[in-house]
Enzyme design. Structure first.
Site, PDB file in Angstrom:
ATOM      1  N   TRP A 167       0.946  -1.306  -0.070  1.00  0.00           N
ATOM      2  CA  TRP A 167      -0.142  -0.093  -0.040  1.00  0.00           C
ATOM      3  C   TRP A 167       0.960   1.204   0.043  1.00  0.00           C
ATOM      4  CZ3 TRP A 167       0.163   3.676   3.968  1.00  0.00           C
ATOM      5  CH2 TRP A 167       0.442   3.228   5.345  1.00  0.00           C
ATOM      6  N   TYR A 261       7.586   3.244  17.181  1.00  0.00           N
ATOM      7  CA  TYR A 261       8.451   2.072  17.409  1.00  0.00           C
ATOM      8  C   TYR A 261       8.080   0.871  18.189  1.00  0.00           C
ATOM      9  CZ  TYR A 261      12.542  -0.957  17.298  1.00  0.00           C
ATOM     10  OH  TYR A 261      13.539  -1.962  17.031  1.00  0.00           O
ATOM     11  N   PRO A 263       6.745   0.180  14.614  1.00  0.00           N
ATOM     12  CA  PRO A 263       5.764   0.391  13.981  1.00  0.00           C
ATOM     13  C   PRO A 263       4.895  -0.947  13.243  1.00  0.00           C
ATOM     14  CG  PRO A 263       7.659   0.266  12.334  1.00  0.00           C
ATOM     15  CD  PRO A 263       8.193   0.248  13.916  1.00  0.00           C
ATOM     16  N   LEU A 268       9.980   3.780   6.585  1.00  0.00           N
ATOM     17  CA  LEU A 268       9.862   4.737   7.174  1.00  0.00           C
ATOM     18  C   LEU A 268       8.639   5.852   6.937  1.00  0.00           C
ATOM     19  CD1 LEU A 268      11.859   5.975   9.866  1.00  0.00           C
ATOM     20  CD2 LEU A 268      12.349   7.439   8.091  1.00  0.00           C
ATOM     21  N   HIS A 269       8.010   6.211   8.117  1.00  0.00           N
ATOM     22  CA  HIS A 269       6.871   7.070   7.834  1.00  0.00           C
ATOM     23  C   HIS A 269       6.814   8.037   9.184  1.00  0.00           C
ATOM     24  CE1 HIS A 269       5.125   3.514   9.281  1.00  0.00           C
ATOM     25  NE2 HIS A 269       4.313   4.235  10.059  1.00  0.00           N
TER      26      HIS A 269
HETATM   27  N1  GTA Z   1      -3.232   6.730   3.891  1.00  0.00           N
HETATM   28  O1  GTA Z   1      -3.641   2.382   2.904  1.00  0.00           O
HETATM   29  C1  GTA Z   1      -3.350   3.088   3.725  1.00  0.00           C
HETATM   30  C2  GTA Z   1      -2.926   2.819   5.161  1.00  0.00           C
HETATM   31  N2  GTA Z   1      -2.753   1.644   5.748  1.00  0.00           N
HETATM   32  C3  GTA Z   1      -2.692   0.501   5.419  1.00  0.00           C
HETATM   33  C4  GTA Z   1      -2.223   2.076   6.952  1.00  0.00           C
HETATM   34  N3  GTA Z   1      -2.365   3.486   6.997  1.00  0.00           N
HETATM   35  C5  GTA Z   1      -2.621   4.219   5.927  1.00  0.00           C
HETATM   36  N4  GTA Z   1      -2.700   5.074   5.612  1.00  0.00           N
HETATM   37  C6  GTA Z   1      -3.069   5.657   4.331  1.00  0.00           C
HETATM   38  N5  GTA Z   1      -3.615   4.519   3.422  1.00  0.00           N
HETATM   39  O2  GTA Z   1      -1.319   5.437  11.294  1.00  0.00           O
HETATM   40  C7  GTA Z   1      -1.774   4.219   8.144  1.00  0.00           C
HETATM   41  C8  GTA Z   1      -2.333   3.774   9.535  1.00  0.00           C
HETATM   42  C9  GTA Z   1      -1.228   4.231  10.627  1.00  0.00           C
HETATM   43  C10 GTA Z   1      -0.001   4.417   9.607  1.00  0.00           C
HETATM   44  C11 GTA Z   1       0.982   3.266   9.883  1.00  0.00           C
HETATM   45  O3  GTA Z   1      -0.490   4.032   8.277  1.00  0.00           O
HETATM   46  O4  GTA Z   1      -3.647   4.247   9.996  1.00  0.00           O
HETATM   47  P1  GTA Z   1       2.451   2.531  11.914  1.00  0.00           P
HETATM   48  O5  GTA Z   1       3.214   1.676  11.134  1.00  0.00           O
HETATM   49  O6  GTA Z   1       3.228   3.245  12.971  1.00  0.00           O
HETATM   50  O7  GTA Z   1       1.469   1.613  12.672  1.00  0.00           O
HETATM   51  O8  GTA Z   1       1.595   3.651  11.088  1.00  0.00           O
HETATM   52  P2  GTA Z   1       0.393   1.759  13.770  1.00  0.00           P
HETATM   53  O9  GTA Z   1       0.052   3.119  13.961  1.00  0.00           O
HETATM   54  O10 GTA Z   1       1.073   0.876  15.133  1.00  0.00           O
HETATM   55  O11 GTA Z   1      -0.748   0.865  13.181  1.00  0.00           O
HETATM   56  P3  GTA Z   1      -2.009   1.233  12.919  1.00  0.00           P
HETATM   57  O12 GTA Z   1      -2.649   0.367  11.789  1.00  0.00           O
HETATM   58  O13 GTA Z   1      -2.360   2.652  12.993  1.00  0.00           O
HETATM   59  O14 GTA Z   1      -2.685   0.545  14.537  1.00  0.00           O
HETATM   60  C12 GTA Z   1      -2.507   0.828  15.687  1.00  0.00           C
HETATM   61  C13 GTA Z   1      -3.899   0.977  16.646  1.00  0.00           C
HETATM   62  O15 GTA Z   1      -4.796   2.136  15.844  1.00  0.00           O
HETATM   63  C14 GTA Z   1      -4.534  -0.268  16.237  1.00  0.00           C
HETATM   64  O16 GTA Z   1      -4.163  -1.115  17.249  1.00  0.00           O
HETATM   65  C15 GTA Z   1      -5.901   0.324  16.645  1.00  0.00           C
HETATM   66  O17 GTA Z   1      -6.180   0.578  17.901  1.00  0.00           O
HETATM   67  C16 GTA Z   1      -6.215   1.515  15.903  1.00  0.00           C
HETATM   68  N6  GTA Z   1      -6.556   1.662  14.606  1.00  0.00           N
HETATM   69  C17 GTA Z   1      -6.148   1.189  13.404  1.00  0.00           C
HETATM   70  N7  GTA Z   1      -6.899   1.330  12.423  1.00  0.00           N
HETATM   71  C18 GTA Z   1      -7.968   2.130  12.940  1.00  0.00           C
HETATM   72  C19 GTA Z   1      -9.232   2.565  12.099  1.00  0.00           C
HETATM   73  N8  GTA Z   1      -9.127   2.413  10.707  1.00  0.00           N
HETATM   74  N9  GTA Z   1      -9.858   3.117  12.997  1.00  0.00           N
HETATM   75  C20 GTA Z   1      -9.886   3.284  14.339  1.00  0.00           C
HETATM   76  N10 GTA Z   1      -8.630   2.743  15.014  1.00  0.00           N
HETATM   77  C21 GTA Z   1      -7.895   2.223  14.140  1.00  0.00           C
END
Ligand code: GTA
Length: 329
Positions: A167, A261, A263, A268-269
Protein backbone atom coordinates in the site's frame (compact mmCIF):
# COMPACT_ATOMS: atom_id res chain seq x y z
CA UNK A 1 -41.34 22.11 26.83
CA UNK A 2 -40.36 24.60 24.13
CA UNK A 3 -38.25 22.05 22.35
CA UNK A 4 -41.08 19.55 22.78
CA UNK A 5 -43.04 21.45 20.11
CA UNK A 6 -40.57 20.36 17.51
CA UNK A 7 -40.38 16.78 18.73
CA UNK A 8 -41.44 14.07 16.37
CA UNK A 9 -42.60 11.12 18.37
CA UNK A 10 -41.72 7.78 16.84
CA UNK A 11 -44.36 6.04 18.95
CA UNK A 12 -46.77 5.97 16.02
CA UNK A 13 -44.48 3.64 14.12
CA UNK A 14 -45.93 0.15 14.23
CA UNK A 15 -42.60 -1.67 14.30
CA UNK A 16 -40.19 -1.41 17.23
CA UNK A 17 -36.45 -1.01 16.58
CA UNK A 18 -35.84 -4.52 17.96
CA UNK A 19 -38.45 -6.03 15.65
CA UNK A 20 -37.00 -4.17 12.70
CA UNK A 21 -33.48 -5.36 13.52
CA UNK A 22 -34.76 -8.93 13.69
CA UNK A 23 -36.56 -8.61 10.33
CA UNK A 24 -33.46 -7.14 8.66
CA UNK A 25 -31.27 -9.89 10.08
CA UNK A 26 -33.50 -12.48 8.44
CA UNK A 27 -33.97 -10.56 5.22
CA UNK A 28 -31.56 -7.65 4.66
CA UNK A 29 -33.49 -6.68 1.50
CA UNK A 30 -36.76 -6.08 3.22
CA UNK A 31 -36.15 -2.46 4.19
CA UNK A 32 -36.76 0.42 1.81
CA UNK A 33 -34.03 2.40 3.60
CA UNK A 34 -31.52 -0.29 2.83
CA UNK A 35 -30.26 1.38 -0.34
CA UNK A 36 -27.21 -0.64 -1.33
CA UNK A 37 -28.64 -4.10 -1.36
CA UNK A 38 -26.43 -5.79 -3.91
CA UNK A 39 -22.77 -6.68 -4.00
CA UNK A 40 -22.15 -4.25 -6.87
CA UNK A 41 -23.44 -1.27 -4.84
CA UNK A 42 -22.35 -2.37 -1.40
CA UNK A 43 -19.04 -4.23 -1.13
CA UNK A 44 -19.99 -5.31 2.40
CA UNK A 45 -23.22 -6.97 1.32
CA UNK A 46 -23.38 -10.52 2.68
CA UNK A 47 -20.51 -10.03 5.15
CA UNK A 48 -20.66 -12.84 7.70
CA UNK A 49 -19.41 -11.95 11.15
CA UNK A 50 -17.17 -14.53 12.79
CA UNK A 51 -16.26 -12.60 15.91
CA UNK A 52 -16.02 -9.14 17.40
CA UNK A 53 -12.31 -8.68 17.99
CA UNK A 54 -12.69 -5.61 20.10
CA UNK A 55 -15.12 -2.81 20.77
CA UNK A 56 -15.28 0.27 22.88
CA UNK A 57 -18.39 2.11 24.01
CA UNK A 58 -16.21 5.08 24.88
CA UNK A 59 -14.38 5.26 21.53
CA UNK A 60 -17.56 4.20 19.75
CA UNK A 61 -15.84 1.70 17.50
CA UNK A 62 -15.94 -2.00 16.79
CA UNK A 63 -13.37 -4.25 15.10
CA UNK A 64 -15.12 -7.18 13.44
CA UNK A 65 -13.62 -10.33 11.92
CA UNK A 66 -15.62 -12.24 9.35
CA UNK A 67 -15.95 -13.54 5.83
CA UNK A 68 -16.50 -11.42 2.76
CA UNK A 69 -17.07 -13.54 -0.34
CA UNK A 70 -15.35 -16.44 1.44
CA UNK A 71 -12.27 -14.33 2.17
CA UNK A 72 -11.17 -13.38 5.67
CA UNK A 73 -11.86 -9.72 6.35
CA UNK A 74 -11.56 -7.26 9.19
CA UNK A 75 -14.02 -4.40 9.27
CA UNK A 76 -13.52 -1.41 11.54
CA UNK A 77 -16.65 0.60 12.29
CA UNK A 78 -16.28 3.94 14.00
CA UNK A 79 -18.80 6.65 14.83
CA UNK A 80 -17.44 10.00 13.75
CA UNK A 81 -17.22 13.13 15.92
CA UNK A 82 -20.03 15.67 15.91
CA UNK A 83 -18.96 18.76 13.98
CA UNK A 84 -19.80 22.29 15.00
CA UNK A 85 -20.65 23.27 11.42
CA UNK A 86 -23.44 20.68 11.37
CA UNK A 87 -25.19 21.84 14.55
CA UNK A 88 -27.78 23.98 12.80
CA UNK A 89 -28.82 21.05 10.63
CA UNK A 90 -28.81 18.68 13.59
CA UNK A 91 -31.05 20.93 15.66
CA UNK A 92 -33.41 21.90 12.87
CA UNK A 93 -33.43 18.85 10.64
CA UNK A 94 -33.56 15.87 13.01
CA UNK A 95 -36.32 13.64 14.27
CA UNK A 96 -36.47 13.33 18.04
CA UNK A 97 -37.89 10.71 20.33
CA UNK A 98 -38.34 11.64 23.95
CA UNK A 99 -36.80 9.12 26.36
CA UNK A 100 -37.62 10.79 29.61
CA UNK A 101 -38.38 14.15 31.12
CA UNK A 102 -37.86 15.08 34.78
CA UNK A 103 -37.97 18.63 36.09
CA UNK A 104 -35.44 20.61 34.03
CA UNK A 105 -33.87 17.40 32.60
CA UNK A 106 -34.84 15.51 29.48
CA UNK A 107 -33.14 12.96 27.23
CA UNK A 108 -33.94 12.11 23.61
CA UNK A 109 -32.97 9.80 20.84
CA UNK A 110 -32.11 12.10 17.98
CA UNK A 111 -32.18 10.85 14.41
CA UNK A 112 -30.19 13.31 12.28
CA UNK A 113 -30.37 13.52 8.48
CA UNK A 114 -28.71 10.42 6.99
CA UNK A 115 -25.60 12.26 5.76
CA UNK A 116 -24.84 13.35 9.34
CA UNK A 117 -25.16 9.84 10.64
CA UNK A 118 -22.30 8.14 8.84
CA UNK A 119 -20.09 5.41 10.28
CA UNK A 120 -16.49 5.55 9.13
CA UNK A 121 -15.71 2.08 7.85
CA UNK A 122 -12.31 0.57 7.13
CA UNK A 123 -12.12 -2.76 5.33
CA UNK A 124 -9.07 -5.03 5.27
CA UNK A 125 -9.72 -7.82 2.77
CA UNK A 126 -8.23 -10.32 2.38
CA UNK A 127 -7.03 -10.02 5.98
CA UNK A 128 -4.13 -12.14 7.16
CA UNK A 129 -4.02 -13.89 10.52
CA UNK A 130 -1.63 -11.13 11.59
CA UNK A 131 -4.29 -8.49 10.86
CA UNK A 132 -6.83 -10.41 12.92
CA UNK A 133 -4.40 -10.67 15.83
CA UNK A 134 -3.43 -7.01 15.54
CA UNK A 135 -6.97 -5.83 16.18
CA UNK A 136 -7.84 -8.39 18.87
CA UNK A 137 -7.91 -6.86 22.33
CA UNK A 138 -5.11 -8.40 24.32
CA UNK A 139 -2.78 -7.97 27.27
CA UNK A 140 0.38 -6.13 26.34
CA UNK A 141 3.89 -6.42 27.79
CA UNK A 142 6.69 -3.89 27.69
CA UNK A 143 9.89 -5.18 26.10
CA UNK A 144 13.27 -3.51 26.36
CA UNK A 145 15.32 -4.14 23.25
CA UNK A 146 19.07 -3.47 23.13
CA UNK A 147 20.72 -2.74 19.80
CA UNK A 148 22.04 -6.29 19.83
CA UNK A 149 18.56 -7.70 20.58
CA UNK A 150 17.32 -5.81 17.55
CA UNK A 151 19.85 -7.43 15.26
CA UNK A 152 19.63 -10.95 16.71
CA UNK A 153 15.91 -11.20 17.60
CA UNK A 154 13.76 -8.46 16.11
CA UNK A 155 15.31 -7.99 12.68
CA UNK A 156 15.15 -11.68 11.65
CA UNK A 157 11.58 -11.78 12.94
CA UNK A 158 10.34 -8.71 11.04
CA UNK A 159 12.13 -9.86 7.89
CA UNK A 160 10.05 -13.03 7.95
CA UNK A 161 6.80 -11.77 9.45
CA UNK A 162 5.99 -8.13 8.80
CA UNK A 163 2.91 -6.74 7.05
CA UNK A 164 3.18 -6.08 3.34
CA UNK A 165 4.04 -2.48 2.47
CA UNK A 166 2.49 -2.72 -0.98
CA UNK A 167 0.00 0.00 0.00
CA UNK A 168 2.99 2.30 0.68
CA UNK A 169 4.55 1.58 -2.73
CA UNK A 170 1.16 2.22 -4.35
CA UNK A 171 1.14 5.69 -2.77
CA UNK A 172 4.73 6.47 -3.77
CA UNK A 173 4.06 5.29 -7.33
CA UNK A 174 0.70 7.18 -7.53
CA UNK A 175 -1.18 3.93 -8.06
CA UNK A 176 -3.43 4.70 -5.09
CA UNK A 177 -4.54 7.77 -3.15
CA UNK A 178 -2.78 10.12 -5.62
CA UNK A 179 -5.61 12.63 -5.33
CA UNK A 180 -5.19 12.72 -1.54
CA UNK A 181 -1.56 13.84 -1.57
CA UNK A 182 -1.16 17.09 0.34
CA UNK A 183 2.50 17.64 -0.50
CA UNK A 184 5.29 15.83 -2.26
CA UNK A 185 9.01 16.41 -2.35
CA UNK A 186 9.96 14.11 -5.24
CA UNK A 187 13.68 13.94 -4.35
CA UNK A 188 14.43 10.21 -4.18
CA UNK A 189 16.97 10.69 -1.38
CA UNK A 190 15.44 13.21 1.04
CA UNK A 191 11.94 13.48 -0.43
CA UNK A 192 8.59 12.19 0.83
CA UNK A 193 4.85 12.14 0.25
CA UNK A 194 2.53 13.73 2.82
CA UNK A 195 -1.08 12.59 2.85
CA UNK A 196 -3.96 12.00 5.27
CA UNK A 197 -3.70 8.84 7.31
CA UNK A 198 -6.62 6.55 6.50
CA UNK A 199 -7.78 6.74 10.12
CA UNK A 200 -8.60 10.46 9.57
CA UNK A 201 -11.78 11.27 7.64
CA UNK A 202 -10.63 14.91 7.22
CA UNK A 203 -13.99 16.26 8.31
CA UNK A 204 -12.68 17.99 11.43
CA UNK A 205 -9.26 19.19 12.54
CA UNK A 206 -9.55 17.86 16.12
CA UNK A 207 -8.24 14.46 15.06
CA UNK A 208 -5.96 15.67 12.26
CA UNK A 209 -3.66 12.84 11.24
CA UNK A 210 -1.32 12.84 8.27
CA UNK A 211 1.64 10.64 7.46
CA UNK A 212 4.84 11.53 5.65
CA UNK A 213 6.17 8.50 3.76
CA UNK A 214 9.79 8.70 2.62
CA UNK A 215 10.67 7.88 -0.98
CA UNK A 216 13.66 5.81 0.08
CA UNK A 217 12.77 2.15 0.45
CA UNK A 218 15.75 1.04 2.52
CA UNK A 219 14.81 2.57 5.89
CA UNK A 220 12.65 0.17 7.87
CA UNK A 221 12.28 2.05 11.13
CA UNK A 222 13.87 4.27 13.75
CA UNK A 223 16.55 1.60 14.22
CA UNK A 224 17.98 2.24 10.73
CA UNK A 225 18.38 5.99 11.22
CA UNK A 226 21.83 7.60 11.47
CA UNK A 227 23.08 11.17 11.11
CA UNK A 228 23.14 10.55 7.35
CA UNK A 229 19.33 10.74 7.43
CA UNK A 230 19.22 14.12 9.17
CA UNK A 231 18.70 16.09 5.92
CA UNK A 232 15.67 13.91 5.16
CA UNK A 233 14.22 14.18 8.68
CA UNK A 234 14.65 17.96 8.92
CA UNK A 235 13.21 18.31 5.42
CA UNK A 236 10.12 16.32 6.42
CA UNK A 237 9.65 18.33 9.60
CA UNK A 238 10.00 21.70 7.88
CA UNK A 239 8.03 21.01 4.69
CA UNK A 240 5.46 18.84 6.45
CA UNK A 241 4.70 21.54 9.00
CA UNK A 242 4.60 24.26 6.32
CA UNK A 243 2.20 22.25 4.15
CA UNK A 244 -0.12 21.52 7.08
CA UNK A 245 -0.18 25.22 8.00
CA UNK A 246 -0.95 26.15 4.39
CA UNK A 247 -3.61 23.49 3.78
CA UNK A 248 -5.31 23.25 7.18
CA UNK A 249 -4.26 26.43 9.00
CA UNK A 250 -2.77 24.38 11.85
CA UNK A 251 0.51 25.77 13.19
CA UNK A 252 3.55 23.63 14.06
CA UNK A 253 3.02 24.49 17.73
CA UNK A 254 -0.34 22.64 17.56
CA UNK A 255 1.11 19.44 16.13
CA UNK A 256 2.81 16.37 17.54
CA UNK A 257 5.13 14.85 14.98
CA UNK A 258 6.44 11.38 15.83
CA UNK A 259 7.55 7.94 14.71
CA UNK A 260 6.33 4.65 16.11
CA UNK A 261 8.66 2.02 17.41
CA UNK A 262 7.77 -0.73 16.64
CA UNK A 263 5.74 0.44 13.65
CA UNK A 264 3.19 -1.83 11.99
CA UNK A 265 4.70 -1.15 8.57
CA UNK A 266 8.47 -1.28 8.07
CA UNK A 267 8.93 1.54 5.60
CA UNK A 268 9.89 4.79 7.30
CA UNK A 269 6.93 7.10 7.85
CA UNK A 270 6.25 9.92 10.26
CA UNK A 271 2.95 10.78 11.93
CA UNK A 272 1.58 14.34 12.12
CA UNK A 273 -1.24 14.60 14.68
CA UNK A 274 -3.26 17.43 16.19
CA UNK A 275 -1.51 18.10 19.51
CA UNK A 276 -4.64 17.61 21.59
CA UNK A 277 -5.66 14.36 19.88
CA UNK A 278 -4.97 11.11 21.73
CA UNK A 279 -4.33 8.97 18.65
CA UNK A 280 -3.96 5.23 19.19
CA UNK A 281 -0.24 4.62 19.64
CA UNK A 282 0.82 8.14 20.61
CA UNK A 283 1.74 7.16 24.20
CA UNK A 284 5.29 7.29 25.57
CA UNK A 285 5.74 3.53 25.20
CA UNK A 286 5.22 3.69 21.46
CA UNK A 287 5.94 7.17 20.06
CA UNK A 288 9.23 9.04 19.52
CA UNK A 289 8.98 12.77 18.82
CA UNK A 290 10.67 13.67 15.55
CA UNK A 291 12.42 16.65 17.16
CA UNK A 292 13.92 14.35 19.84
CA UNK A 293 15.00 11.88 17.15
CA UNK A 294 16.72 14.68 15.23
CA UNK A 295 18.53 15.93 18.34
CA UNK A 296 19.61 12.42 19.35
CA UNK A 297 21.09 11.81 15.92
CA UNK A 298 22.81 15.18 15.95
CA UNK A 299 24.45 14.24 19.26
CA UNK A 300 25.30 10.66 18.24
CA UNK A 301 24.98 9.31 14.72
CA UNK A 302 24.72 5.73 16.06
CA UNK A 303 22.15 6.56 18.77
CA UNK A 304 19.41 4.31 17.38
CA UNK A 305 21.89 1.61 16.47
CA UNK A 306 23.10 1.14 20.01
CA UNK A 307 20.51 2.40 22.49
CA UNK A 308 17.91 0.25 24.23
CA UNK A 309 14.40 1.03 23.08
CA UNK A 310 11.20 -0.03 24.87
CA UNK A 311 7.93 -0.93 23.21
CA UNK A 312 4.76 -2.86 23.99
CA UNK A 313 3.96 -6.23 22.46
CA UNK A 314 0.65 -8.05 22.49
CA UNK A 315 0.41 -11.39 24.34
CA UNK A 316 0.14 -13.58 21.26
CA UNK A 317 2.67 -11.68 19.16
CA UNK A 318 5.38 -13.92 17.76
CA UNK A 319 8.06 -11.39 18.62
CA UNK A 320 7.12 -11.62 22.29
CA UNK A 321 7.78 -15.38 22.23
CA UNK A 322 11.16 -14.73 20.60
CA UNK A 323 12.11 -12.38 23.45
CA UNK A 324 10.86 -14.94 25.99
CA UNK A 325 12.80 -17.75 24.28
CA UNK A 326 15.93 -15.60 24.43
CA UNK A 327 15.40 -15.17 28.19
CA UNK A 328 14.77 -11.45 27.83
CA UNK A 329 11.43 -11.41 29.65
N1 GTA B 1 -3.38 6.74 3.85
O1 GTA B 1 -3.69 2.29 2.93
C1 GTA B 1 -3.42 3.17 3.74
C2 GTA B 1 -2.96 2.92 5.07
N2 GTA B 1 -2.72 1.78 5.77
C3 GTA B 1 -2.85 0.40 5.33
C4 GTA B 1 -2.29 2.12 7.01
N3 GTA B 1 -2.27 3.45 7.10
C5 GTA B 1 -2.67 3.99 5.92
N4 GTA B 1 -2.80 5.26 5.53
C6 GTA B 1 -3.23 5.50 4.27
N5 GTA B 1 -3.51 4.48 3.39
O2 GTA B 1 -1.49 5.34 11.17
C7 GTA B 1 -1.84 4.23 8.24
C8 GTA B 1 -2.30 3.67 9.57
C9 GTA B 1 -1.21 4.13 10.53
C10 GTA B 1 0.00 4.30 9.64
C11 GTA B 1 1.03 3.27 9.92
O3 GTA B 1 -0.44 4.14 8.30
O4 GTA B 1 -3.56 4.18 9.93
P1 GTA B 1 2.49 2.55 11.96
O5 GTA B 1 3.27 1.66 11.05
O6 GTA B 1 3.25 3.40 12.89
O7 GTA B 1 1.49 1.59 12.61
O8 GTA B 1 1.59 3.55 11.14
P2 GTA B 1 0.48 1.73 13.81
O9 GTA B 1 0.10 3.14 14.02
O10 GTA B 1 1.00 0.98 14.97
O11 GTA B 1 -0.70 0.89 13.19
P3 GTA B 1 -2.19 1.22 13.09
O12 GTA B 1 -2.69 0.52 11.89
O13 GTA B 1 -2.45 2.66 13.16
O14 GTA B 1 -2.77 0.51 14.39
C12 GTA B 1 -2.56 1.03 15.69
C13 GTA B 1 -3.85 1.01 16.43
O15 GTA B 1 -4.72 2.00 15.86
C14 GTA B 1 -4.66 -0.27 16.30
O16 GTA B 1 -4.30 -1.26 17.21
C15 GTA B 1 -6.04 0.25 16.57
O17 GTA B 1 -6.19 0.49 17.95
C16 GTA B 1 -6.06 1.58 15.93
N6 GTA B 1 -6.64 1.58 14.58
C17 GTA B 1 -6.08 1.07 13.48
N7 GTA B 1 -6.84 1.29 12.40
C18 GTA B 1 -7.94 1.95 12.84
C19 GTA B 1 -9.08 2.46 12.19
N8 GTA B 1 -9.27 2.36 10.85
N9 GTA B 1 -10.01 3.08 12.95
C20 GTA B 1 -9.83 3.23 14.27
N10 GTA B 1 -8.74 2.79 14.94
C21 GTA B 1 -7.82 2.14 14.25
Amino acid sequence: AESGKRDVDFADRNETDAAKAKRLKNDPNSDQDNHNNSASENPLFGFKTTTVLRDSAREKNMFVHGKLNDQDAVIILEKTPIREDTLLEIFNGSRLKLDMRNDIYSTYQLQPPAHLNEIKTTVVCPATEKHVKKYLRQETYLVQETGEDYRSITLPYIQSQSFSVQWVYNILEKKAEAERIVYEDPDQDVGFVLLPDFKWDQKQLDDLHLIAIVHRRDIKSLRDLTALHLPSLTNIRKLGEESILKRYGVAASKLKVYLHYQPSYYHLHIHFNALSYEAPGCGVEHAHLLSDVIQNLQADSQYYHSRSLSFPLRADEGLLSKFKDAGKL
